[in-house]
Enzyme design. Structure first.
Site, PDB file in Angstrom:
ATOM      1  N   LYS A  22       0.838  -1.210   0.000  1.00 43.27           N
ATOM      2  CA  LYS A  22       0.000   0.000   0.000  1.00 43.27           C
ATOM      3  C   LYS A  22       0.870   1.256   0.000  1.00 43.27           C
ATOM      4  CE  LYS A  22      -2.828   1.047   3.794  1.00 43.27           C
ATOM      5  NZ  LYS A  22      -3.122   2.440   4.099  1.00 43.27           N
ATOM      6  N   SER A  23       1.873   1.306   0.868  1.00 46.04           N
ATOM      7  CA  SER A  23       2.708   2.511   0.962  1.00 46.04           C
ATOM      8  C   SER A  23       3.428   2.779  -0.363  1.00 46.04           C
ATOM      9  CB  SER A  23       3.767   2.332   2.055  1.00 46.04           C
ATOM     10  OG  SER A  23       3.163   2.317   3.308  1.00 46.04           O
ATOM     11  N   SER A 164       7.983   9.264  11.819  1.00 48.36           N
ATOM     12  CA  SER A 164       6.779   9.106  11.002  1.00 48.36           C
ATOM     13  C   SER A 164       7.147   9.238   9.532  1.00 48.36           C
ATOM     14  CB  SER A 164       5.736  10.166  11.357  1.00 48.36           C
ATOM     15  OG  SER A 164       4.797  10.282  10.298  1.00 48.36           O
ATOM     16  N   GLN A 166       5.054   9.365   7.125  1.00 45.80           N
ATOM     17  CA  GLN A 166       4.133  10.289   6.445  1.00 45.80           C
ATOM     18  C   GLN A 166       4.614  11.723   6.606  1.00 45.80           C
ATOM     19  OE1 GLN A 166       0.182   9.372   7.852  1.00 45.80           O
ATOM     20  NE2 GLN A 166       0.101   7.474   6.690  1.00 45.80           N
ATOM     21  N   ASP A 311       2.387  -0.810  12.101  1.00 42.48           N
ATOM     22  CA  ASP A 311       1.077  -1.273  11.616  1.00 42.48           C
ATOM     23  C   ASP A 311       0.799  -2.728  11.991  1.00 42.48           C
ATOM     24  OD1 ASP A 311       0.588   1.194  10.535  1.00 42.48           O
ATOM     25  OD2 ASP A 311       1.201   0.646   8.504  1.00 42.48           O
ATOM     26  N   LYS A 338      -4.003   6.315  14.857  1.00 45.26           N
ATOM     27  CA  LYS A 338      -4.183   5.628  13.575  1.00 45.26           C
ATOM     28  C   LYS A 338      -5.669   5.676  13.192  1.00 45.26           C
ATOM     29  CE  LYS A 338       0.143   4.654  13.101  1.00 45.26           C
ATOM     30  NZ  LYS A 338       0.929   5.316  12.058  1.00 45.26           N
ATOM     31  N   ARG A 342      -5.733   2.539  18.356  1.00 47.67           N
ATOM     32  CA  ARG A 342      -5.460   1.090  18.257  1.00 47.67           C
ATOM     33  C   ARG A 342      -5.071   0.468  19.592  1.00 47.67           C
ATOM     34  NH1 ARG A 342      -2.753   0.827  12.246  1.00 47.67           N
ATOM     35  NH2 ARG A 342      -4.745   0.811  11.166  1.00 47.67           N
ATOM     36  N   ARG A 385      -7.067  -2.740   9.986  1.00 51.99           N
ATOM     37  CA  ARG A 385      -6.080  -3.619  10.631  1.00 51.99           C
ATOM     38  C   ARG A 385      -6.653  -4.268  11.893  1.00 51.99           C
ATOM     39  NH1 ARG A 385      -2.020  -2.830   7.146  1.00 51.99           N
ATOM     40  NH2 ARG A 385      -1.503  -0.686   6.607  1.00 51.99           N
TER      41      ARG A 385
HETATM   42  C1  S3P Z   1       2.688   5.046   6.290  1.00 49.57           C
HETATM   43  C2  S3P Z   1       3.324   5.424   7.430  1.00 49.57           C
HETATM   44  C3  S3P Z   1       2.874   5.030   8.779  1.00 49.57           C
HETATM   45  C4  S3P Z   1       1.902   3.857   8.717  1.00 49.57           C
HETATM   46  C5  S3P Z   1       0.852   4.043   7.648  1.00 49.57           C
HETATM   47  C6  S3P Z   1       1.501   4.184   6.280  1.00 49.57           C
HETATM   48  C7  S3P Z   1       3.231   5.511   4.986  1.00 49.57           C
HETATM   49  O1  S3P Z   1       2.218   6.126   9.386  1.00 49.57           O
HETATM   50  O2  S3P Z   1       1.299   3.676   9.966  1.00 49.57           O
HETATM   51  O3  S3P Z   1      -0.020   2.945   7.626  1.00 49.57           O
HETATM   52  O4  S3P Z   1       2.850   4.958   3.934  1.00 49.57           O
HETATM   53  O5  S3P Z   1       4.038   6.435   4.995  1.00 49.57           O
HETATM   54  P1  S3P Z   1       3.011   7.246  10.248  1.00 49.57           P
HETATM   55  O6  S3P Z   1       3.898   7.968   9.340  1.00 49.57           O
HETATM   56  O7  S3P Z   1       1.923   8.113  10.797  1.00 49.57           O
HETATM   57  O8  S3P Z   1       3.738   6.480  11.305  1.00 49.57           O
END
Ligand code: S3P
Length: 425
Positions: A22-23, A164, A166, A311, A338, A342, A385
């Site tokens: 997915k990422s 993080s 993201q 995750d 999340k 969670r 999840r």
């Molecule tokens: C992700 C980063 C993670 C993860 C999320 C996907 C990404 O989040 O939990 O499911 O694709 O960059 P965080 O950056 O908030 O930790």
């Protein structure tokens, strides 16, 4: 399929190909949109979150053609031609946070909005660094919808308070279109797919330990092949490790070191895991994972490994109920931010099934080994999840369980149940 009944499994046997990461799928579509050219992506995730990203790049002017079910062609020649956009991120935090960095650094304006759950999630973590770069963002107490008036930004040297991917990616994507050098440092390394893929597309980006630097760059279109998602594989890995007499092979799983914390923890707990046929696809390691049922012991999970398995912690909790002794998870307070809280939601639902699990401010403590009783309904709190973790708990519960609103699984893994049915006897 709103409510799902799950009964005890006798064993898991066979081999499966796990769906696309997915990422990596999100990033492939986003970065393709920035190339001004054509990019083919093989094995793109068809989960709802990645489809949100595809719809966003369509809104931004890209043509997206499905050559086969998971094989897409993105033509970005007409991208970013308008000045104003409405971008629907659905349930996807990755879409909202990464596109914010892209939009903030370009001469366009956009409203980024999402569903009820995404509208509750914290956005201060990206608004603060983007504002330090000079971005103009209106928001509702640091929650979506975000109104971003894009403009020329200034580079920053930013230290993330918590790891993080993201947030790191948001800043790097703003830096990609900003003169000078933008620098991001994390306390621990989080998933580095942005860094790897930007490099693959020709960006001027370098990483040294926990610090990544990026300079304004033009991306060159290149085709991409995506490996399977270890976060999806995790449910099958856990299930095979705790359902007696199981032995499965999961094919073509992404094995990037920033994502393999689950393998390290399971091996430390005594799980029988073997990596077969390892390979590198488009700057990402991948391979097959063989898992055989074995006795497990409890462990402590804390510190630098947390972002490498963030995750997977819900399903690791289920696994830990079947490990002899105590399992302690610490430093995972961001699990509360999340798709659901969670920590709270997982603890309440596993307790309903009879697990001895206690909530702590930054994690949970589990006493094993316990026979889960089941025989009850559980909630997944609109969280894919949690839905899949509870499904794995159902496979080892004495009495069948019912997971309400199980359709939330479609956010990341529409094929989950059919793959599980193929393996379980
Ligand atoms: C992700 C980063 C993670 C993860 C999320 C996907 C990404 O989040 O939990 O499911 O694709 O960059 P965080 O950056 O908030 O930790």
């Amino acid at each position: 399929m709103p409510n799902k009944k799950v009964s005890k499994a006798l064993s898991l046997k066979g081999s499966i190909v796990i769906p696309p990461d997915k990422s990596i799928s999100h990033r492939s579509a986003m970065f393709a949109a920035l190339t001004n050219g054509c990019v083919e992506v093989e094995n793109f995730s068809t989960g709802a979150d990645c489809l949100s990203t595809l719809n966003i790049i369509r809104t931004l002017g890209c043509e997206v053609e499905f050559i086969e079910e998971k094989h897409i062609k993105i033509n970005a020649k007409n991208a970013f031609k308008n000045t104003s956009y409405n971008l629907d991120c659905g349930n996807s935090g990755t879409s909202m946070r990464l596109f914010s960095g892209i939009i903030a650094s370009r001469n366009i304006e956009a409203k980024l909005f999402g569903d009820e759950s995404l509208s509750k999630r914290p956005m201060k973590r990206i608004i603060t660094p983007l504002e330090l770069m000079g971005a103009k963002i209106k928001h509702d107490h640091y929650r979506a919808p975000l109104f971003i008036q894009g403009r020329e930004l200034f580079p920053i040297d930013y230290k993330l308070p918590i790891a993080s991917a993201q947030v790191k990616s948001c800043i790097l994507l703003a830096g990609l279109n900003t003169y000078g050098e933008t620098k991001v440092t994390e306390p621990h390394i989080s998933r580095d797919h942005t860094e790897r893929m930007l490099k693959y597309f020709g960006a001027d980006i370098t990483t040294d330990k926990n610090t990544t630097k990026i300079k304004k760059s033009t991306l060159v279109p290149r085709n991409i092949k995506i490996c399977g998602d270890i976060s999806s594989a995790a449910f099958f890995m856990a299930a095979a490790a705790i359902v007696p007499n199981s032995e499965i092979i999961i094919k073509n799983v992404g094995l990037n070191h920033t994502r393999t914390g689950i393998i390290d923890v399971m091996q430390k707990m005594g799980a029988d895991i073997e990596i077969l046929n390892s390979d590198k696809i488009c700057n990402e390691e991948a391979g097959d994972i063989k898992i055989t049922y074995s006795d497990l012991t409890g462990t402590t999970i804390e510190g630098e490994i947390i972002p490498r398995l963030i995750d997977e912690l819900p399903v690791i909790a289920v696994l830990a109920t079947q490990a002899e002794g105590k399992t302690v998870v610490k430093n995972a307070q961001d699990l509360r931010n999340k798709e659901s809280d969670r920590i709270k939601c997982l603890v309440s639902e596993l307790q309903k099934l009879g697990a001895q699990i206690e909530e702590t401010p930054d994690g949970f403590v589990i006493e094993g080994k316990q026979q889960l009783k089941g025989g009850t309904d559980v909630e997944c709190y609109h969280d894919h999840r949690l839905a899949m973790s509870l499904y794995v708990a159902g496979l080892i519960s004495q009495e069948p369980i019912v997971i309400n609103d199980f359709q939330w699984v479609n956010i990341s893994f529409p094929e989950f149940e059919s793959l599980m049915n193929r393996l379980t006897c």
